[in-house]
Design a protein around this motif. Structure first.
Motif, short mmCIF file in Angstrom:
data_model
loop_
_atom_site.label_atom_id
_atom_site.label_comp_id
_atom_site.label_asym_id
_atom_site.label_seq_id
_atom_site.Cartn_x
_atom_site.Cartn_y
_atom_site.Cartn_z
N ILE A 58 6.03 12.50 -1.49
CA ILE A 58 6.19 13.86 -2.04
C ILE A 58 6.05 13.86 -3.56
CG2 ILE A 58 7.85 15.72 -2.41
CD1 ILE A 58 8.89 15.13 0.43
N TYR A 59 6.67 12.88 -4.23
CA TYR A 59 6.72 12.93 -5.69
C TYR A 59 5.68 12.06 -6.40
CZ TYR A 59 10.96 15.57 -5.17
OH TYR A 59 11.85 16.54 -4.83
N LEU A 60 5.35 10.89 -5.86
CA LEU A 60 4.42 10.00 -6.55
C LEU A 60 2.96 10.23 -6.18
CD1 LEU A 60 6.33 6.60 -6.40
CD2 LEU A 60 6.11 8.15 -8.33
N THR A 82 -5.70 5.91 -0.02
CA THR A 82 -5.18 4.70 -0.67
C THR A 82 -4.00 5.04 -1.57
OG1 THR A 82 -7.38 3.73 -0.59
CG2 THR A 82 -5.80 2.74 -2.12
N SER A 83 -4.11 6.10 -2.34
CA SER A 83 -3.02 6.47 -3.25
C SER A 83 -1.78 6.91 -2.47
CB SER A 83 -3.47 7.56 -4.22
OG SER A 83 -3.78 8.75 -3.54
N LEU A 84 -1.96 7.47 -1.30
CA LEU A 84 -0.83 7.83 -0.45
C LEU A 84 -0.07 6.58 -0.01
CD1 LEU A 84 0.28 10.43 1.25
CD2 LEU A 84 -0.81 9.22 3.11
N SER A 85 -0.82 5.57 0.41
CA SER A 85 -0.20 4.31 0.83
C SER A 85 0.49 3.62 -0.34
CB SER A 85 -1.27 3.40 1.42
OG SER A 85 -0.75 2.15 1.72
N VAL A 86 -0.14 3.63 -1.50
CA VAL A 86 0.45 3.00 -2.68
C VAL A 86 1.73 3.72 -3.09
CG1 VAL A 86 0.08 2.61 -5.15
CG2 VAL A 86 -1.70 2.01 -3.52
N ALA A 87 1.75 5.04 -3.02
CA ALA A 87 2.95 5.80 -3.37
C ALA A 87 4.10 5.46 -2.43
CB ALA A 87 2.66 7.30 -3.32
N ALA A 88 3.82 5.34 -1.15
CA ALA A 88 4.87 4.99 -0.19
C ALA A 88 5.39 3.58 -0.44
CB ALA A 88 4.35 5.12 1.23
N GLN A 89 4.50 2.65 -0.76
CA GLN A 89 4.94 1.27 -0.99
C GLN A 89 5.70 1.14 -2.29
OE1 GLN A 89 1.94 -1.67 -0.41
NE2 GLN A 89 1.45 -0.95 1.63
N ILE A 90 5.26 1.81 -3.33
CA ILE A 90 5.98 1.75 -4.62
C ILE A 90 7.39 2.29 -4.47
CG2 ILE A 90 6.06 2.79 -6.92
CD1 ILE A 90 3.05 2.45 -7.07
N SER A 91 7.53 3.36 -3.72
CA SER A 91 8.87 3.96 -3.59
C SER A 91 9.81 3.14 -2.73
CB SER A 91 8.75 5.38 -3.03
OG SER A 91 8.22 5.34 -1.73
N THR A 92 9.28 2.27 -1.87
CA THR A 92 10.16 1.46 -1.03
C THR A 92 10.43 0.07 -1.60
OG1 THR A 92 8.28 0.74 0.31
CG2 THR A 92 9.54 2.64 1.10
N ILE A 93 9.72 -0.33 -2.65
CA ILE A 93 9.92 -1.67 -3.22
C ILE A 93 11.37 -1.92 -3.64
CG2 ILE A 93 9.37 -3.11 -5.23
CD1 ILE A 93 6.49 -2.29 -4.89
N PRO A 94 12.02 -1.01 -4.38
CA PRO A 94 13.41 -1.30 -4.77
C PRO A 94 14.35 -1.50 -3.58
CG PRO A 94 12.57 0.56 -6.02
CD PRO A 94 11.57 0.25 -4.97
#
Length: 84
Positions: free
Chosen positions: A34-36, A58-70
Motif C-alpha cells: 500500500i505505501y511503498l 517487480t516493484s510490487l514484489s520488492v515493496a512487499a519484501q522490503i516491508s517484511t525484512i525487519p
C-alpha cells in the motif's frame, strides 16, 4: 489509516493473531504494498507497455519484501537470502 479498523476487528475475533508469524508477515507485506509500491514503481517510467507491466510487478514484489525484512530479521534472527 484504513487498515487499523481491519486489524482491530481481526484481533477482536482472535486476539492471538497478533502473535502469529503468518499474520504479522502478511500484514506487513500488505502495508508495504500500500505505501511503498507507488513510490518504488514511480521511480522509473517506461514507454513500452509490456516492460512497464513487468516493472510494476517487480516493484510490487520488492515493496512487499522490503516491508517484511525487519520482521523476518526479528523473528528468525538471521537474514533469509532466498527471498531475493
Amino acid at each position: 489509516m484504513h487498515y487499523l479498523p481491519l486489524l482491530f476487528f481481526c484481533c477482536c475475533g482472535i486476539p492471538l493473531l497478533l502473535f502469529n508469524w503468518g499474520f504479522q508477515l502478511s500484514y506487513m507485506a500488505t502495508l508495504g504494498i500500500i505505501y511503498l509500491h507507488p513510490r518504488i514503481s514511480g521511480l522509473i517510467t517506461i514507454k513500452n507497455n509490456f516492460i512497464q507491466n513487468i516493472w510494476i510487478t517487480t516493484s510490487l514484489s520488492v515493496a512487499a519484501q522490503i516491508s517484511t525484512i525487519p520482521l523476518i530479521l526479528d523473528l528468525l534472527r538471521k537474514p533469509v537470502w532466498f527471498c531475493f
